[in-house]
Design a protein around this motif. Structure first.
Motif, mmCIF file in Angstrom:
data_model
loop_
_atom_site.group_PDB
_atom_site.id
_atom_site.type_symbol
_atom_site.label_atom_id
_atom_site.label_comp_id
_atom_site.label_asym_id
_atom_site.label_seq_id
_atom_site.Cartn_x
_atom_site.Cartn_y
_atom_site.Cartn_z
ATOM 1 N N VAL A 315 0.835 -1.198 0.000
ATOM 2 C CA VAL A 315 0.000 0.000 0.000
ATOM 3 C C VAL A 315 0.868 1.246 0.000
ATOM 4 O O VAL A 315 2.036 1.204 0.382
ATOM 5 C CB VAL A 315 -0.923 0.044 1.242
ATOM 6 N N ALA A 316 0.269 2.346 -0.431
ATOM 7 C CA ALA A 316 0.890 3.659 -0.276
ATOM 8 C C ALA A 316 0.293 4.304 0.964
ATOM 9 O O ALA A 316 -0.932 4.451 1.057
ATOM 10 C CB ALA A 316 0.648 4.519 -1.508
ATOM 11 N N GLU A 317 1.144 4.650 1.908
ATOM 12 C CA GLU A 317 0.686 5.247 3.167
ATOM 13 C C GLU A 317 1.271 6.644 3.344
ATOM 14 O O GLU A 317 2.338 6.957 2.809
ATOM 15 C CB GLU A 317 1.132 4.388 4.360
ATOM 16 N N ILE A 318 0.552 7.436 4.121
ATOM 17 C CA ILE A 318 1.078 8.724 4.579
ATOM 18 C C ILE A 318 1.473 8.536 6.040
ATOM 19 O O ILE A 318 0.612 8.363 6.900
ATOM 20 C CB ILE A 318 0.026 9.848 4.460
ATOM 21 N N PRO A 319 2.762 8.519 6.343
ATOM 22 C CA PRO A 319 3.169 8.315 7.736
ATOM 23 C C PRO A 319 2.635 9.413 8.650
ATOM 24 O O PRO A 319 2.516 10.579 8.228
ATOM 25 C CB PRO A 319 4.702 8.351 7.668
ATOM 26 N N GLU A 320 2.317 9.057 9.866
ATOM 27 C CA GLU A 320 1.889 10.042 10.858
ATOM 28 C C GLU A 320 2.998 11.072 11.037
ATOM 29 O O GLU A 320 4.157 10.729 11.236
ATOM 30 C CB GLU A 320 1.582 9.365 12.183
ATOM 31 N N GLY A 321 2.640 12.345 10.948
ATOM 32 C CA GLY A 321 3.632 13.406 11.086
ATOM 33 C C GLY A 321 4.152 13.944 9.773
ATOM 34 O O GLY A 321 5.043 14.807 9.750
ATOM 35 N N SER A 322 3.601 13.467 8.641
ATOM 36 C CA SER A 322 3.998 13.985 7.327
ATOM 37 C C SER A 322 3.834 15.495 7.282
ATOM 38 O O SER A 322 2.848 16.042 7.787
ATOM 39 C CB SER A 322 3.131 13.337 6.239
ATOM 40 N N SER A 323 4.795 16.168 6.667
ATOM 41 C CA SER A 323 4.737 17.630 6.565
ATOM 42 C C SER A 323 3.711 18.099 5.541
ATOM 43 O O SER A 323 3.216 19.223 5.623
ATOM 44 C CB SER A 323 6.110 18.179 6.179
ATOM 45 N N HIS A 324 3.405 17.228 4.573
ATOM 46 C CA HIS A 324 2.534 17.654 3.478
ATOM 47 C C HIS A 324 1.498 16.576 3.149
ATOM 48 O O HIS A 324 1.495 16.023 2.045
ATOM 49 C CB HIS A 324 3.378 17.960 2.235
ATOM 50 N N PRO A 325 0.599 16.277 4.069
ATOM 51 C CA PRO A 325 -0.365 15.196 3.835
ATOM 52 C C PRO A 325 -1.314 15.455 2.663
ATOM 53 O O PRO A 325 -1.650 14.524 1.933
ATOM 54 C CB PRO A 325 -1.115 15.092 5.161
#
Length: 434
Positions: A315-325
């Protein structure tokens, strides 16, 4: 893409995007100024896959004027350890490719971002095979978007079928037929075999056959444990029957050849039937291009029981804490849409999660007729394919079951005793995690 040395160094150190007045702003290359930089981590660094993913990234960057995606390659053995370290340090990438089986677990641990805020506006869930989308959910919310997947199918040698009077267009459909066909295809010479008809633990393990027979996971997403069952005992008895039929010496000899890949006995006609992923077809292309073979769904244990198979994926995930979600989400939508998915599938001969892209790939004229036939079988097999998502109540349960099954195959325990012990151990694990 080729990046300047300084850009690569900054990306590897965790560069997540452009911020005015910050050190990260220095990572922008000429032409990217004023755009948000999305740092995308993947383990696709091979000479085949890296150019494909970077072409998709280039196309995305050229498709709009607000976002620039930078690809950071992190080796397979390091990527998820480094990702967790970056999350803990408060400087994670914006998008990362991760294993689908533990997506819900990462959602529970707040390592992956809850995507509900984006899905409320852009519900893309219908793009994907339901089994894959379900695996991304924790408490009803998705924490990752399916990218690619796989399944298990039966390969069989058509010439060998013809040789022994079997119809090459009618592969076995049940376990009983599988045994019958294998007996006809066996070619024994004294104590050795010039050809083995089939052995169920080449290419896959016992758990796939249990899944095939039972049609369900041994531990479900609610923590219910179904290890010690009649169907699992019958499956182990069936596997032991095959082991006794051929003996350890024959099995180990063939296994060593399979492990070497290019000398796989299926390529040389020494193994008539073999279970593997659809992408095994690429090895046939490389090592046995003249082989006349067919593909089929896994035989069902009993007529009408279902051709259940097993698969995984990423999967493609957005890690928690991403600067640009928000910008990361825009890239993920592009990455998992039909055009990018079909391009990835055709160029890599990989099974993708997007249904329309998968169906289109099976008809894509860039691929050979044989490639299309195998890919079409993969598409047809997806409704039969179950994933085994990591149960939140028993994340390490395979480490408790596998040794017990090993004891069965080594003759140290009966199937009944091994399954009883495994059931008790997994139940204790569930209780500890409640």
């Amino acid at each position: 893409m080729l990046f300047s040395l300084i850009a690569v160094m900054l990306l590897l150190s965790g560069c997540a995007g452009f911020q005015v007045g910050s050190d990260k702003g220095a990572a922008l290359e000429a032409g990217a100024e004023g755009k948000v930089v999305v740092d995308f981590w993947s383990f696709w660094g091979s000479e085949i896959r890296r150019p494909v993913i970077e072409k998709i990234i280039e196309d995305f960057n050229n498709s709009q004027d607000e976002i620039v995606v930078k690809h950071t390659f992190v080796p397979w053995g390091d990527i998820w350890t480094k990702e967790l370290a970056s999350i803990a340090a408060g400087d994670p990438p914006d998008v990362v490719i991760n294993d689908i089986k533990a997506t819900a677990l990462r959602g529970q641990k707040k390592q992956a971002m809850n995507l509900s805020q984006f899905l409320e506006k852009d519900d893309i869930s219908e793009r994907f095979y339901p089994e894959l989308w379900e695996a991304t959910l924790y408490e009803g919310d998705s924490y990752g978007v399916p990218f690619n997947t796989d399944t298990r199918i039966l390969y069989y040698n058509k010439e060998a079928f013809k040789e022994v009077g079997l119809d090459p267009e009618k592969p076995p459909t049940t376990w009983a037929e599988l045994e019958e066909y294998a007996a006809k295809l066996d070619k024994k010479n004294g104590d050795t075999y010039d050809r083995l008809g089939f052995y169920p633990l080449f290419g896959i393990n016992y758990d796939v056959w249990m899944l095939n027979a039972a049609g369900q996971n041994v531990v479900d997403n609610k923590g219910n444990v179904e290890v010690d069952t009649d169907i699992n005992r019958q499956t182990l008895d069936w596997l032991l029957g095959w082991k006794e039929r051929y003996g350890d010496n024959v099995i180990n000899s063939y296994k060593s050849q399979i492990d070497s890949q290019q000398s796989n006995p299926f390529f040389t006609g020494k193994l008539a039937m073999f279970v593997n992923t659809p992408t095994f077809n690429t090895q046939i292309r490389d090592y046995a291009p003249e082989l006349d073979f067919g593909v089929a769904m896994l035989p069902e244990s009993e007529p009408g029981n279902g051709h259940t198979s097993w698969g995984g994926g990423f999967v493609a995930e957005i890690p928690e804490g991403s600067s640009h979600p928000k910008e990361a989400w825009e890239f993920i939508k592009y990455l998992t849409d039909q055009d990018a998915q079909e391009y990835w599938a055709v160029k890599n001969y990989d099974n993708v999660a997007n249904i329309k892209a998968a169906e289109a790939t099976a008809k894509n004229a860039e691929m050979s007729e044989k490639d299309r036939i195998v890919y079409q079988m993969a598409v047809e097999n997806m409704p039969n394919t179950l994933l085994t998502p990591t149960p939140l109540q028993a994340p390490d349960f395979p480490t408790l079951i596998n040794p017990e099954i090993d004891n069965v195959m080594l003759g140290k325990k009966t199937p009944t005793k091994a399954l009883q012990d495994a059931q008790a151990a997994v139940e204790r694990l569930v209780k500890e995690n409640q």
